[in-house]
Design an enzyme around this catalytic site. Structure first.
Site, PDB file in Angstrom:
ATOM      1  N   ASN A   8       0.873  -1.178   0.000  1.00 18.05           N
ATOM      2  CA  ASN A   8       0.000   0.000   0.000  1.00 18.05           C
ATOM      3  C   ASN A   8       0.910   1.228   0.000  1.00 18.05           C
ATOM      4  O   ASN A   8       1.503   1.562   1.021  1.00 18.05           O
ATOM      5  CB  ASN A   8      -0.890  -0.029   1.255  1.00 18.05           C
ATOM      6  CG  ASN A   8      -1.768   1.203   1.357  1.00 18.05           C
ATOM      7  OD1 ASN A   8      -1.778   2.049   0.453  1.00 18.05           O
ATOM      8  ND2 ASN A   8      -2.501   1.322   2.450  1.00 18.05           N
ATOM      9  N   LYS A  10       0.148   4.237  -0.293  1.00 22.58           N
ATOM     10  CA  LYS A  10      -0.497   5.402   0.335  1.00 22.58           C
ATOM     11  C   LYS A  10      -0.260   6.656  -0.515  1.00 22.58           C
ATOM     12  O   LYS A  10      -0.272   6.562  -1.739  1.00 22.58           O
ATOM     13  CB  LYS A  10      -0.012   5.543   1.785  1.00 22.58           C
ATOM     14  CG  LYS A  10      -0.245   4.243   2.577  1.00 22.58           C
ATOM     15  CD  LYS A  10      -0.058   4.389   4.056  1.00 22.58           C
ATOM     16  CE  LYS A  10      -0.320   3.038   4.733  1.00 22.58           C
ATOM     17  NZ  LYS A  10      -0.219   3.097   6.187  1.00 22.58           N
ATOM     18  N   HIS A  93      -9.589   0.952   4.777  1.00 20.82           N
ATOM     19  CA  HIS A  93      -8.336   1.161   5.520  1.00 20.82           C
ATOM     20  C   HIS A  93      -8.609   2.106   6.693  1.00 20.82           C
ATOM     21  O   HIS A  93      -9.399   3.030   6.572  1.00 20.82           O
ATOM     22  CB  HIS A  93      -7.262   1.735   4.594  1.00 20.82           C
ATOM     23  CG  HIS A  93      -5.894   1.689   5.200  1.00 20.82           C
ATOM     24  ND1 HIS A  93      -5.480   2.593   6.153  1.00 20.82           N
ATOM     25  CD2 HIS A  93      -4.860   0.830   5.021  1.00 20.82           C
ATOM     26  CE1 HIS A  93      -4.244   2.279   6.519  1.00 20.82           C
ATOM     27  NE2 HIS A  93      -3.843   1.219   5.854  1.00 20.82           N
ATOM     28  N   GLU A  95      -6.975   4.475   7.793  1.00 24.57           N
ATOM     29  CA  GLU A  95      -6.715   5.890   7.489  1.00 24.57           C
ATOM     30  C   GLU A  95      -7.906   6.516   6.778  1.00 24.57           C
ATOM     31  O   GLU A  95      -8.210   7.694   6.970  1.00 24.57           O
ATOM     32  CB  GLU A  95      -5.416   6.007   6.677  1.00 24.57           C
ATOM     33  CG  GLU A  95      -4.215   5.723   7.573  1.00 24.57           C
ATOM     34  CD  GLU A  95      -2.996   5.159   6.881  1.00 24.57           C
ATOM     35  OE1 GLU A  95      -2.919   5.217   5.631  1.00 24.57           O
ATOM     36  OE2 GLU A  95      -2.119   4.635   7.599  1.00 24.57           O
ATOM     37  N   GLU A 160      -5.285  -5.111  10.333  1.00 20.67           N
ATOM     38  CA  GLU A 160      -4.296  -4.067  10.569  1.00 20.67           C
ATOM     39  C   GLU A 160      -4.624  -3.356  11.881  1.00 20.67           C
ATOM     40  O   GLU A 160      -5.451  -2.431  11.894  1.00 20.67           O
ATOM     41  CB  GLU A 160      -4.311  -3.040   9.436  1.00 20.67           C
ATOM     42  CG  GLU A 160      -3.946  -3.604   8.088  1.00 20.67           C
ATOM     43  CD  GLU A 160      -3.357  -2.540   7.171  1.00 20.67           C
ATOM     44  OE1 GLU A 160      -2.281  -2.792   6.615  1.00 20.67           O
ATOM     45  OE2 GLU A 160      -3.949  -1.456   7.034  1.00 20.67           O
ATOM     46  N   GLY A 166       2.692   2.128  10.914  1.00 22.23           N
ATOM     47  CA  GLY A 166       3.685   3.192  10.842  1.00 22.23           C
ATOM     48  C   GLY A 166       4.373   3.496  12.155  1.00 22.23           C
ATOM     49  O   GLY A 166       5.036   4.529  12.286  1.00 22.23           O
ATOM     50  N   SER A 205       3.488  -2.272  10.325  1.00 23.38           N
ATOM     51  CA  SER A 205       4.939  -2.347  10.597  1.00 23.38           C
ATOM     52  C   SER A 205       5.550  -3.682  10.212  1.00 23.38           C
ATOM     53  O   SER A 205       6.456  -4.184  10.891  1.00 23.38           O
ATOM     54  CB  SER A 205       5.228  -2.014  12.069  1.00 23.38           C
ATOM     55  OG  SER A 205       4.849  -0.677  12.346  1.00 23.38           O
TER      56      SER A 205
HETATM   57  P1  13P Z   1       3.080   0.271   7.661  1.00 25.95           P
HETATM   58  O1  13P Z   1       3.638  -0.981   7.056  1.00 25.95           O
HETATM   59  O2  13P Z   1       3.802   1.520   7.213  1.00 25.95           O
HETATM   60  O3  13P Z   1       2.952   0.148   9.145  1.00 25.95           O
HETATM   61  O4  13P Z   1       1.584   0.455   7.088  1.00 25.95           O
HETATM   62  C1  13P Z   1       0.712  -0.618   7.141  1.00 25.95           C
HETATM   63  C2  13P Z   1      -0.515  -0.257   6.392  1.00 25.95           C
HETATM   64  O5  13P Z   1      -1.286   0.598   6.798  1.00 25.95           O
HETATM   65  C3  13P Z   1      -0.754  -0.945   5.111  1.00 25.95           C
HETATM   66  O6  13P Z   1      -2.031  -0.702   4.645  1.00 25.95           O
END
Ligand code: 13P
Length: 243
Positions: A8, A10, A93, A95, A160, A166, A205
């Site tokens: 992803n 982002k 997601h 976010e 997740e 992150g 992560s």
């Molecule tokens: P990270 O791997 O940066 O923690 O992000 C995970 C994520 O949100 C994938 O959709």
């Protein structure tokens, strides 16, 4: 089941960087023990599709609208994504749930739209840190699955935990295995044998250093990778660890 490692990307990178990252992934994709999927920003999908050249690496988006078309300024339909070369779409997601107030009902409508357009949805669920500390992780994830998946669902689930995204922190292996077992049980209870065959990805992560241990856990059928998917070598190293 063969694992899937999904990236992803982002909201990162220029058009040129996206194409170059895609070329790097494509170049290293041969002979890996996992299927690969990359999900660039929607604007970069045509360039990434060209860079992937219709090869083994699948292409997905990070969101779509629930409607097939219409007066929805700034939005993108599932059919548009398919037309541009995507085969998958990440939906729900955390976010987007946080930044755009997406409820389970909104996610469910988007998942239905994706399925209707022939896209494979990658539906994200996961608890916040406060919910985990309150002992609610299981019930939160069960409720998200119940409400975010339409009847007749077929696709991929990504677990997740919001607090692991992150942050460099991950749940213990026992905690990941436990919640993936809960997810499997929910999928089988609702969708029967089909639920047994659905991939459940872990995200939060995931890095080359922890991927092997996480991917070896029961009911972990791959990973949804954020930060580490922005470096082709790291993303490919995670896929190699799926052996
Ligand atoms: P990270 O791997 O940066 O923690 O992000 C995970 C994520 O949100 C994938 O959709």
């Amino acid at each position: 089941m063969r694992p899937l490692i999904a990236g992803n990307w982002k909201m990162h990178g220029t058009l040129r960087e996206a194409a170059s990252l895609a070329e790097g992934v494509r170049a290293g994709a041969g002979g890996l023990p996992a299927d690969l999927l990359v999900c660039p920003p929607v604007l970069h999908i045509p360039a990434v599709a060209a860079a992937l050249g219709g090869g083994a690496v699948a292409l997905g988006a990070q969101d779509c609208h629930a409607a097939a078309k219409g007066a929805h300024t700034g939005d993108i339909s599932a059919a548009m994504l398919r037309d541009a070369g995507a085969t998958h779409v990440i939906l729900g997601h955390s976010e987007r749930r946080a930044d755009h107030g997406e409820s389970d009902a909104v996610v469910r409508a988007k998942v239905a739209a994706a399925l209707g357009a022939g896209l494979v949805p990658v539906v994200c669920v996961g608890e916040t840190e406060a919910q985990r500390l309150a002992g609610e992780a299981d019930s939160v994830v069960r409720a998200q699955l119940a409400e975010s998946l339409p009847d007749g669902f077929g696709g991929i689930i990504a677990y997740e935990p919001v607090w692991a995204i992150g942050t460099g922190r991950t749940p213990t292996e026992a905690d990941i295995a436990a919640i993936h077992a809960t997810i499997r049980e929910s999928l089988v209870a609702r969708f029967g044998a089909a639920g047994q065959g659905m991939r459940i990805l872990y995200g939060g992560s995931m890095k080359p250093g922890n991927a092997r241990a996480i991917l070896a856990l029961p009911n972990v059928d791959g990973g949804l990778v954020g930060g580490a998917s922005l470096v082709a070598a790291d993303f490919l190293a995670i896929a190699a660890a799926a052996a």
